[in-house]
Design a protein around this motif. Structure first.
Motif, PDB file in Angstrom:
ATOM      1  N   GLY A 383       4.031  15.683  52.732  1.00  0.00           N
ATOM      2  CA  GLY A 383       5.030  16.737  52.793  1.00  0.00           C
ATOM      3  C   GLY A 383       6.350  16.305  53.394  1.00  0.00           C
ATOM      4  O   GLY A 383       7.106  17.116  53.933  1.00  0.00           O
ATOM      5  N   LEU A 384       6.661  15.015  53.268  1.00  0.00           N
ATOM      6  CA  LEU A 384       7.898  14.469  53.831  1.00  0.00           C
ATOM      7  C   LEU A 384       8.877  14.033  52.751  1.00  0.00           C
ATOM      8  O   LEU A 384       9.880  13.371  53.046  1.00  0.00           O
ATOM      9  CB  LEU A 384       7.570  13.276  54.741  1.00  0.00           C
ATOM     10  N   ASP A 385       8.595  14.377  51.509  1.00  0.00           N
ATOM     11  CA  ASP A 385       9.380  13.849  50.393  1.00  0.00           C
ATOM     12  C   ASP A 385      10.742  14.510  50.238  1.00  0.00           C
ATOM     13  O   ASP A 385      11.493  14.154  49.331  1.00  0.00           O
ATOM     14  CB  ASP A 385       8.599  13.947  49.079  1.00  0.00           C
ATOM     15  N   ASP A 386      11.089  15.440  51.130  1.00  0.00           N
ATOM     16  CA  ASP A 386      12.450  15.975  51.122  1.00  0.00           C
ATOM     17  C   ASP A 386      13.388  15.155  51.992  1.00  0.00           C
ATOM     18  O   ASP A 386      14.604  15.374  51.982  1.00  0.00           O
ATOM     19  CB  ASP A 386      12.458  17.428  51.584  1.00  0.00           C
ATOM     20  N   CYS A 387      12.836  14.187  52.755  1.00  0.00           N
ATOM     21  CA  CYS A 387      13.693  13.406  53.658  1.00  0.00           C
ATOM     22  C   CYS A 387      13.284  11.940  53.777  1.00  0.00           C
ATOM     23  O   CYS A 387      14.043  11.135  54.307  1.00  0.00           O
ATOM     24  CB  CYS A 387      13.713  14.036  55.045  1.00  0.00           C
ATOM     25  N   LYS A 388      12.094  11.581  53.299  1.00  0.00           N
ATOM     26  CA  LYS A 388      11.594  10.211  53.452  1.00  0.00           C
ATOM     27  C   LYS A 388      11.197   9.624  52.094  1.00  0.00           C
ATOM     28  O   LYS A 388      10.899  10.344  51.152  1.00  0.00           O
ATOM     29  CB  LYS A 388      10.362  10.196  54.368  1.00  0.00           C
ATOM     30  N   GLY A 389      11.183   8.297  52.036  1.00  0.00           N
ATOM     31  CA  GLY A 389      10.611   7.612  50.883  1.00  0.00           C
ATOM     32  C   GLY A 389      11.584   7.182  49.808  1.00  0.00           C
ATOM     33  O   GLY A 389      11.178   6.555  48.834  1.00  0.00           O
ATOM     34  N   LYS A 390      12.891   7.476  49.962  1.00  0.00           N
ATOM     35  CA  LYS A 390      13.870   7.103  48.945  1.00  0.00           C
ATOM     36  C   LYS A 390      15.205   6.761  49.601  1.00  0.00           C
ATOM     37  O   LYS A 390      15.583   7.371  50.607  1.00  0.00           O
ATOM     38  CB  LYS A 390      14.118   8.258  47.967  1.00  0.00           C
ATOM     39  N   LEU A 391      15.914   5.821  48.998  1.00  0.00           N
ATOM     40  CA  LEU A 391      17.287   5.539  49.398  1.00  0.00           C
ATOM     41  C   LEU A 391      18.179   6.398  48.512  1.00  0.00           C
ATOM     42  O   LEU A 391      18.667   5.970  47.468  1.00  0.00           O
ATOM     43  CB  LEU A 391      17.596   4.045  49.251  1.00  0.00           C
ATOM     44  N   GLN A 392      18.401   7.629  48.941  1.00  0.00           N
ATOM     45  CA  GLN A 392      19.071   8.633  48.127  1.00  0.00           C
ATOM     46  C   GLN A 392      19.914   9.519  49.023  1.00  0.00           C
ATOM     47  O   GLN A 392      19.540   9.800  50.175  1.00  0.00           O
ATOM     48  CB  GLN A 392      18.006   9.458  47.392  1.00  0.00           C
ATOM     49  N   VAL A 393      21.035   9.974  48.517  1.00  0.00           N
ATOM     50  CA  VAL A 393      21.911  10.852  49.300  1.00  0.00           C
ATOM     51  C   VAL A 393      21.128  12.076  49.766  1.00  0.00           C
ATOM     52  O   VAL A 393      20.381  12.698  49.007  1.00  0.00           O
ATOM     53  CB  VAL A 393      23.136  11.279  48.463  1.00  0.00           C
ATOM     54  N   GLY A 394      21.279  12.403  51.048  1.00  0.00           N
ATOM     55  CA  GLY A 394      20.584  13.534  51.648  1.00  0.00           C
ATOM     56  C   GLY A 394      19.299  13.160  52.354  1.00  0.00           C
ATOM     57  O   GLY A 394      18.768  13.957  53.131  1.00  0.00           O
ATOM     58  N   TYR A 395      18.799  11.959  52.086  1.00  0.00           N
ATOM     59  CA  TYR A 395      17.565  11.499  52.727  1.00  0.00           C
ATOM     60  C   TYR A 395      17.886  10.766  54.026  1.00  0.00           C
ATOM     61  O   TYR A 395      19.017  10.313  54.249  1.00  0.00           O
ATOM     62  CB  TYR A 395      16.785  10.561  51.787  1.00  0.00           C
ATOM     63  N   ASP A 396      16.871  10.650  54.886  1.00  0.00           N
ATOM     64  CA  ASP A 396      17.058   9.897  56.120  1.00  0.00           C
ATOM     65  C   ASP A 396      17.377   8.438  55.809  1.00  0.00           C
ATOM     66  O   ASP A 396      16.811   7.858  54.866  1.00  0.00           O
ATOM     67  CB  ASP A 396      15.803   9.976  56.987  1.00  0.00           C
ATOM     68  N   GLY A 397      18.248   7.860  56.614  1.00  0.00           N
ATOM     69  CA  GLY A 397      18.651   6.467  56.414  1.00  0.00           C
ATOM     70  C   GLY A 397      17.625   5.488  56.971  1.00  0.00           C
ATOM     71  O   GLY A 397      17.936   4.673  57.844  1.00  0.00           O
TER      72      GLY A 397
END
Length: 458
Positions: A383-397
């Motif tokens: 349930g962390l796929d709104d902020c983790k797991g991708k290098l994408q705008v809006g995600y955690d760095g």
């Protein structure tokens, strides 16, 4: 708190939807820790304001941080086994930027909101990665499940066979029905240690005449049938509670794959993980008298390993995790070589990416696929796929700088978890983490070591 902006550029950045890295420039706002810009080109420093924090990774890979959704940190209560400080340091050294802590083997286990508060308090100022928590389902704690979700746990784990610790007993079918009835209308997931012992025959008696030092004795005592029977029960219950996603942790039995394929084809909300050790080790290579290879369910034969890889590549298995489950050396019974009597658990934090890359290279698996299994899919599971797991705008760095061609030998000195026992000792692996960043802040540097613990609780 860090301020300003950090820019990381490289000729090899792994962006969402790609199996191969490409040139890119990533900008992170350090105040929020969020990625605010991704440009598909390697820009020069002159393209940015003079005051940016600048990282030029050259040809080294820039990858999203891994999300390890199956970790036993054991604090409080068994901090001689592991702890937040050592466990998250080990994770960061291997490119993991978020871990999800299992409800056991800490004391207390995370089965009430008060237990969760104790665990959260114990973690303060100790985490080098971000940390989330699973709750537990045990007999009689159904009234605590909804409050635990409201308090922030990402889901719940239960055992269908004895867990090995008395404070976290296994559940029966009636317990499961009560728990699933509570959880079915809540946005959560129920995780299963999927081995089911129906006690119709005594497995211990079946091997009592065999040497406890032989790995084959242990393998005989935990047959694939235990996993098949457990998954048959789970998928049967899912038909009664179709809205609740169920998840199989640490699948080792390839003979359960037909059941899983059938369940998924029928539309059941079922997800499955396997572990680095089931994909990178086989029973055929385990010497007699070496309890460091013991885990439950067991590492199985080479043919079984090949079938797990096939299922992972085709998508039947969703993600890959560590199931980092350490203990003190005495419980591993190394001096006696007593595999049957030893604690079952393998310590892997810090090694997973290199292990999977080393084995995956032999099977023509690209790095994008490996990060999908160990970052994007594991983040989604937790349930962390709104902020983790991708290098994408809006995600955690959260990202790592990684050298895919560098090699290293696994030694006791190279391990960063507390009890330095590993079945991988002596192996030579590909892929070295040079730096690890959590929300744009460096927490690990291969040359300079660990920085400050900036991890948050998720």
């Amino acid at each position: 708190m860090a301020t300003g902006r950090l820019v990381c550029v490289s000729n090899n950045v792994l962006l969402p939807g790609s199996d191969s890295p490409q040139p890119a420039s990533i900008t992170i706002d350090l105040a929020s820790g969020k990625i605010i810009d991704v440009i598909c080109a390697k820009l020069s420093k002159s393209s940015f304001p003079e005051d940016v924090h600048w990282i030029d990774a050259g040809d080294q890979y820039v990858l999203p941080g891994l999300v390890d959704s199956h970790v036993h940190l054991n604090e409080p209560g068994r901090t001689d086994w592991e702890g937040f400080w050592t466990g998250t340091r080990a994770a960061a050294s291997g490119g993991v930027t978020s871990v999800v802590d299992m409800p056991l083997n800490s004391i207390p286990p995370t089965v009430t909101v008060d237990d969760l508060k104790v665990k959260r308090a114990a973690s303060q100022n100790q985490c080098f990665t971000d940390v989330a928590f699973w709750g537990g389902v045990i007999p009689g704690n159904q009234e605590h499940l909804r409050p635990l979700v409201e308090a922030g746990v990402k889901g719940f784990k239960c055992f269908l066979i004895e867990s090995g610790v008395q404070e976290f007993p296994c559940v029966g079918e009636s317990d499961l029905r009560e728990a699933m009835r509570v959880l079915q209308d809540i946005p959560t997931v129920l995780l299963f240690h999927a081995e089911l012992d129906d006690h119709s025959t005594s497995l211990d008696n079946a091997v009592s005449h065999l040497s406890p030092n032989l790995y084959s004795t242990f393998l005989t005592s935990r047959p694939q049938k235990l996993e098949v029977d457990a998954i048959a029960l789970i998928t049967s219950l899912q038909k009664e509670f179709p809205s609740l996603r169920c998840h199989i942790v640490h699948l080792s039995a390839s003979s359960a794959l037909p059941l899983i394929r059938t369940a998924k084809a029928a539309g059941l909300k079922l997800t499955v993980e396997t572990c680095f050790h089931y994909l990178c080790l086989s029973a055929d290579m385990i010497p007699h008298g070496h309890p460091e290879f013991k885990c439950c369910p067991p590492i199985r034969e080479e043919g079984n390993r090949d079938l797990l890889w096939e299922a992972l590549i085709e998508g039947t298995i969703d993600c890959v995790v560590s199931d980092h489950s350490p203990c003190v050396a005495q419980l591993k019974k190394l001096d006696e070589g007593d595999i049957m009597g030893a604690w079952g658990g393998i310590s892997t934090l810090g090694l997973g990416l290199s292990l999977l890359w080393t084995e995956g290279r032999k099977r023509n698996v690209r790095i994008g696929k490996i990060l999908d299994w160990t970052s994007a899919k594991s983040a989604k599971h937790a349930g962390l796929d709104d902020c983790k797991g991708k290098l994408q705008v809006g995600y955690d760095g959260d990202f790592i700088v990684w050298d895919p061609e560098a090699q290293f030998e696994v030694t006791k000195a190279s391990l960063n978890f507390k009890n330095k026992l590993s079945p991988y000792e002596g192996q030579r692996l590909y892929g070295v983490v040079e730096k690890t960043f959590v929300r744009g802040v460096m927490v690990y540097d291969r040359k300079d070591g660990f920085q400050e613990p900036v991890g948050k609780l998720l």
